[in-house]
Design an enzyme around this catalytic site. Structure first.
Site, short mmCIF file in Angstrom:
data_model
loop_
_atom_site.label_atom_id
_atom_site.label_comp_id
_atom_site.label_asym_id
_atom_site.label_seq_id
_atom_site.Cartn_x
_atom_site.Cartn_y
_atom_site.Cartn_z
N LYS A 1 2.76 1.90 2.59
CA LYS A 1 2.82 2.41 3.87
C LYS A 1 4.06 1.56 4.50
O LYS A 1 4.35 0.56 4.10
CB LYS A 1 1.48 2.10 4.52
CG LYS A 1 0.46 3.11 4.55
CD LYS A 1 -0.83 2.75 5.46
CE LYS A 1 -1.87 3.61 5.64
NZ LYS A 1 -2.71 3.37 6.47
N LYS B 1 0.78 -1.09 -0.07
CA LYS B 1 0.03 0.08 0.04
C LYS B 1 0.70 1.36 -0.13
O LYS B 1 0.30 2.39 0.20
CB LYS B 1 -0.90 -0.14 1.24
CG LYS B 1 -2.00 -0.96 1.27
CD LYS B 1 -3.25 -0.54 2.40
CE LYS B 1 -2.64 -1.31 3.66
NZ LYS B 1 -3.83 -1.12 4.55
#
Ligand code: CTP
Length: 153
Positions: free
Chosen positions: A46, A44
């Site tokens: 992240k 993602k």
């Protein structure tokens, strides 16, 4: 038995997370939380400060939470809903409309976020800190996690 399912990264666990989990639990009898794995977070784009094992342990230590599973991919939610026989999927309203396509297999509810706090905001605050200070912070989370575990017996 009404089963509630929710998902999140829960990095740098904060009051917004506590309230979300407390609210989610009020919609049923059992709350299962999917915590994003470190690998899924990478996908993602992240990077969490706290590792999966500790994030999962902190979420699991909440009395409103009955079970924690790891979320490893985007398409896992549908499989989980079916496998766990979940009655309702609860997400914060930053996800409003994003999971409406699950309405044919379970109820979907978006709940209001707590204003003024988020993991991203906390990460911004931590930016000027050195890696030694961040490592000390991680140790404090481990101490907190052990303390909560002891409290829960
Ligand atoms: N959440 C909330 N209130 C907040 C922050 C998060 O209700 N102030 C909810 C989110 O809507 C989500 C769950 O908590 O359903 C897990 O959120 P997560 O993405 O892990 O936390 P955030 O603080 O939103 O993280 P980020 O800033 O990285 O998006």
């Amino acid at each position: 038995m009404r089963i509630v399912l929710t998902y999140g990264t829960f990095d740098l666990f904060h009051i917004g997370h506590v309230r979300l989990l407390q609210r989610a639990r009020t919609f049923g009898d059992k709350l299962v939380v999917g915590v994003s794995s470190d690998k899924f977070n990478e996908e993602k784009g992240k990077k969490s400060i706290i590792c999966y094992e500790h994030r999962a342990a902190i979420v699991a230590a909440m009395k409103d939470v009955d079970d924690v599973i790891s979320e490893d991919s985007w398409n896992q939610k549908e499989t989980d809903i079916k496998k766990l026989n979940a009655d309702i999927l609860v997400m914060g309203d930053d996800w409003e409309g994003k999971f409406d396509h699950f309405r044919d297999i379970c109820e979907v509810k978006y709940v209001p976020r707590t204003h003024g706090i988020s993991t991203s905001q906390l990460k911004e605050v931590l930016k000027p800190f050195s890696s030694k200070e961040i490592s000390d912070l991680k140790d404090s989370f481990t101490t907190l996690e052990n303390f909560i575990r002891q409290l829960n017996g």
